[in-house]
Design an enzyme around this catalytic site. Structure first.
Site, PDB file in Angstrom:
ATOM      1  N   TYR A 135      10.995  70.652 -64.939  1.00 24.18           N
ATOM      2  CA  TYR A 135      11.399  71.775 -64.084  1.00 24.18           C
ATOM      3  C   TYR A 135      11.741  73.020 -64.899  1.00 24.18           C
ATOM      4  O   TYR A 135      12.389  73.933 -64.392  1.00 24.18           O
ATOM      5  CB  TYR A 135      12.626  71.395 -63.255  1.00 24.18           C
ATOM      6  CG  TYR A 135      12.332  70.558 -62.015  1.00 24.18           C
ATOM      7  CD1 TYR A 135      11.583  69.398 -62.087  1.00 24.18           C
ATOM      8  CD2 TYR A 135      12.836  70.930 -60.772  1.00 24.18           C
ATOM      9  CE1 TYR A 135      11.344  68.627 -60.968  1.00 24.18           C
ATOM     10  CE2 TYR A 135      12.598  70.169 -59.638  1.00 24.18           C
ATOM     11  CZ  TYR A 135      11.848  69.022 -59.747  1.00 24.18           C
ATOM     12  OH  TYR A 135      11.610  68.249 -58.632  1.00 24.18           O
ATOM     13  N   LYS A 185       8.002  57.421 -69.466  1.00 23.78           N
ATOM     14  CA  LYS A 185       6.602  56.999 -69.363  1.00 23.78           C
ATOM     15  C   LYS A 185       6.025  57.166 -70.756  1.00 23.78           C
ATOM     16  O   LYS A 185       5.047  57.899 -70.976  1.00 23.78           O
ATOM     17  CB  LYS A 185       5.879  57.856 -68.305  1.00 23.78           C
ATOM     18  CG  LYS A 185       4.445  57.439 -68.015  1.00 23.78           C
ATOM     19  CD  LYS A 185       4.292  56.044 -67.414  1.00 23.78           C
ATOM     20  CE  LYS A 185       2.809  55.684 -67.336  1.00 23.78           C
ATOM     21  NZ  LYS A 185       2.601  54.264 -66.932  1.00 23.78           N
ATOM     22  N   ASP A 218       6.654  53.759 -63.476  1.00 29.00           N
ATOM     23  CA  ASP A 218       5.879  52.985 -62.497  1.00 29.00           C
ATOM     24  C   ASP A 218       6.527  51.626 -62.261  1.00 29.00           C
ATOM     25  O   ASP A 218       6.677  51.164 -61.119  1.00 29.00           O
ATOM     26  CB  ASP A 218       4.398  52.878 -62.914  1.00 29.00           C
ATOM     27  CG  ASP A 218       4.183  52.532 -64.385  1.00 29.00           C
ATOM     28  OD1 ASP A 218       5.175  52.445 -65.139  1.00 29.00           O
ATOM     29  OD2 ASP A 218       3.014  52.335 -64.775  1.00 29.00           O
ATOM     30  N   ASP A 242      13.745  63.045 -59.519  1.00 29.25           N
ATOM     31  CA  ASP A 242      13.466  63.582 -58.178  1.00 29.25           C
ATOM     32  C   ASP A 242      12.684  62.560 -57.362  1.00 29.25           C
ATOM     33  O   ASP A 242      13.028  62.262 -56.211  1.00 29.25           O
ATOM     34  CB  ASP A 242      12.663  64.882 -58.304  1.00 29.25           C
ATOM     35  CG  ASP A 242      12.238  65.407 -56.945  1.00 29.25           C
ATOM     36  OD1 ASP A 242      13.106  65.557 -56.076  1.00 29.25           O
ATOM     37  OD2 ASP A 242      11.027  65.647 -56.754  1.00 29.25           O
TER      38      ASP A 242
HETATM   39  C1  IPM Z   1      15.690  67.706 -54.496  1.00 30.96           C
HETATM   40  C2  IPM Z   1      14.603  68.583 -53.960  1.00 30.96           C
HETATM   41  C3  IPM Z   1      14.354  69.749 -54.894  1.00 30.96           C
HETATM   42  C4  IPM Z   1      14.031  69.206 -56.263  1.00 30.96           C
HETATM   43  C5  IPM Z   1      13.238  70.710 -54.442  1.00 30.96           C
HETATM   44  C6  IPM Z   1      13.534  71.253 -53.077  1.00 30.96           C
HETATM   45  C7  IPM Z   1      12.947  71.774 -55.444  1.00 30.96           C
HETATM   46  O1  IPM Z   1      13.443  67.834 -53.748  1.00 30.96           O
HETATM   47  O2  IPM Z   1      16.815  68.192 -54.681  1.00 30.96           O
HETATM   48  O3  IPM Z   1      15.443  66.516 -54.739  1.00 30.96           O
HETATM   49  O4  IPM Z   1      12.885  68.811 -56.532  1.00 30.96           O
HETATM   50  O5  IPM Z   1      14.929  69.160 -57.099  1.00 30.96           O
HETATM   51 MN    MN Z   2      13.661  65.735 -54.161  1.00 34.90          MN
END
Ligand code: IPM
Ligand code: MN
Length: 347
Positions: A135, A185, A218, A242
Site C-alpha cells: 500500500y 509468500k 495460500d 487485508d
Molecule cells: C480495509 C479496506 C481498505 C483497505 C480499503 C477500503 C482501501 O478494505 O480496511 O480492509 O484495503 O485497507
Molecule cells: Mn479490506
C-alpha cells in the site's frame, strides 16, 4: 472526570448508519461510567469531495492530530468518486500520517452466530501491517492509453516497518496463547518476503516463550477455513492482511461482525477505529446495516483509551444481543433493532 475528545468521521454510505449506532452506545456507556466523551463530527467523504475537490481539507491531518481517537465509518462511493481517489485522499493518509502501523482485527464467533464453518471455538487476532508494503503508493504509469502502456507499483518493505509490526505481533502472542503465525509468500517473492521471514527468525530468538510458525498466504487461507482453532495471532503485510481479514470476517459470520483498530502503539498520534466493512452503497441508509462491527470497534477504542471496563461492558452487551438471536443473521434485523438490543443490555 476524564474527558476524551473523539473525531467522528462517518464517511460514506452505511458508514454514516453504523457510526450513529456506535455513538449511541458510546454515549450510553460513558453516562454509566466515570469518563466523558466529546465528539466532533467531520463531514469528510465523497460528497465532501464533490463539493470541495478534496476528501478532507489541506489541514485535515493537523486538525485530527489534536484528538484522543478517531472513529470512522467507511470511505468510498465509487459511482461518484473513484475508490483510488477517495481512499488515497482520506483513510490511507490517516493510517500513514499517524503511524497507525498495527491494524488489529479480531476474528471470533459471537454467541448465537452460526458462521459458515463447523469450527466454533476459534479466536484469531490478525495483525496487519498498516503503513507500507503493497500500500506504499509508489509507482506510476507511462504511455497511458497506448499499446505500449506500462504500469508499475512497487511494494516497499523497510526494516523499521517490518520489525515493528512483527515485534507487535510477538508481544500480542505473548499476552495471549503464545502462538504467532507469520504470513508471507517467500517461495515466490524472493526479496521482500524473504526479508520478512528473516526478520521473523531474528525476533523469534528474543521471544523464546512464543511458538512462531511461518506460513505462505495460500496455505494460511486454507488453514483459516480448515483449522481456525489452531491459530492465535496472525501477522501479515498490508495487502495480505487485508485479504485474510475479509476471510476472517467471513468465518466469524460476515462483515457485519468484523471490527478493527488502527493503532499507533507509541501513542505519538491518535489511533483510529473502524469496522472492516466498506460503505455498501447498495444498502446505504436503508436501515439494515449491521452496526455490531462498528460498536465492537468503538469498544476497541475505549480499551485503547484506558477504559477497559467500559469496553468489556460493550462486548458483553453485544454478546447479550447476539445470544438472544438479534443481529446474528445477515440482513434480517434492522440497524435500530440491533442497536436497541445492545443499549438495553447495557442498562
Ligand atoms: C480495509 C479496506 C481498505 C483497505 C480499503 C477500503 C482501501 O478494505 O480496511 O480492509 O484495503 O485497507
Ligand atoms: Mn479490506
Amino acid at each position: 472526570m476524564e474527558t476524551y475528545s473523539i473525531a467522528l468521521i462517518p464517511g460514506d454510505g452505511i458508514g454514516q448508519d453504523v457510526t450513529a449506532a456506535a455513538w449511541q452506545v458510546l454515549e450510553r456507556v460513558s453516562a454509566q461510567s466515570s469518563f466523558a466523551l466529546e465528539a466532533t463530527t467531520f463531514p469528510w467523504s465523497c460528497a465532501y469531495y464533490k463539493e470541495t475537490g478534496a476528501m478532507m481539507p489541506s489541514d485535515g491531518i493537523a486538525t485530527l492530530r489534536g484528538f484522543d481517537a478517531i472513529l470512522l465509518g467507511a470511505v468510498g462511493w465509487p459511482a461518484e468518486v473513484p475508490d483510488s481517489v477517495s481512499l488515497h485522499g482520506l483513510l490511507l493518509p490517516i493510517r500513514k500520517a499517524f503511524v497507525q502501523y498495527a491494524n488489529i482485527r479480531p476474528h471470533r464467533l459471537m454467541p448465537g452466530v452460526e458462521g459458515p464453518l463447523k469450527a466454533r471455538n476459534f479466536d484469531i487476532l490478525c495483525i496487519r501491517e498498516n503503513t507500507e508494503g503493497e500500500y506504499s503508493g509508489a509507482g506510476g504509469r507511462v504511455h497511458q492509453g497506448t499499446k505500449d502502456e506500462v504500469a508499475v507499483e512497487t511494494s516497499i518493505f523497510t526494516r523499521t516497518g517490518v520489525e515493528r509490526i512483527l515485534r507487535f505481533g510477538f508481544e500480542q502472542a505473548r499476552a495471549r496463547r503464545g502462538k504467532l503465525a507469520s504470513v508471507t509468500k517467500s517461495n515466490a517473492q524472493k526479496y521482500s518476503m524473504v526479508f520478512w521471514d528473516e526478520i521473523t527468525e531474528q525476533l523469534a530468538a528474543e521471544y523464546p516463550d512464543v511458538a512462531v510458525i511461518s506460513y505462505h498466504i495460500d496455505a494460511m487461507a486454507a488453514r483459516m477455513v480448515m483449522a481456525p482453532e489452531s491459530l492465535d495471532v496472525v501477522v501479515a503485510s498490508n495487502l495480505f492482511g487485508d485479504i485474510l481479514t475479509d476471510l476472517g470476517a467471513a468465518i466469524q459470520g460476515g462483515l457485519g461482525f468484523a471490527a478493527s483498530a488502527n493503532i499507533n502503539p507509541d501513542r505519538s498520534a491518535p489511533s483510529m477505529f473502524e469496522p472492516v466493512h466498506g460503505s455498501a452503497p447498495d444498502i446505504a441508509h436503508l436501515g439494515v446495516a449491521n452496526p455490531i462491527a462498528a460498536i465492537w470497534s468503538a469498544a476497541m477504542m475505549l480499551e485503547h483509551l484506558g477504559e477497559a471496563a467500559a469496553a468489556e461492558r460493550i462486548m458483553a452487551a453485544i454478546a447479550a444481543a447476539t445470544s438472544a438471536g438479534i443481529g446474528t443473521v445477515p440482513g434480517r434485523d434492522r440497524t435500530e433493532t440491533i442497536t436497541a438490543a445492545v443499549l438495553a443490555a447495557l442498562d
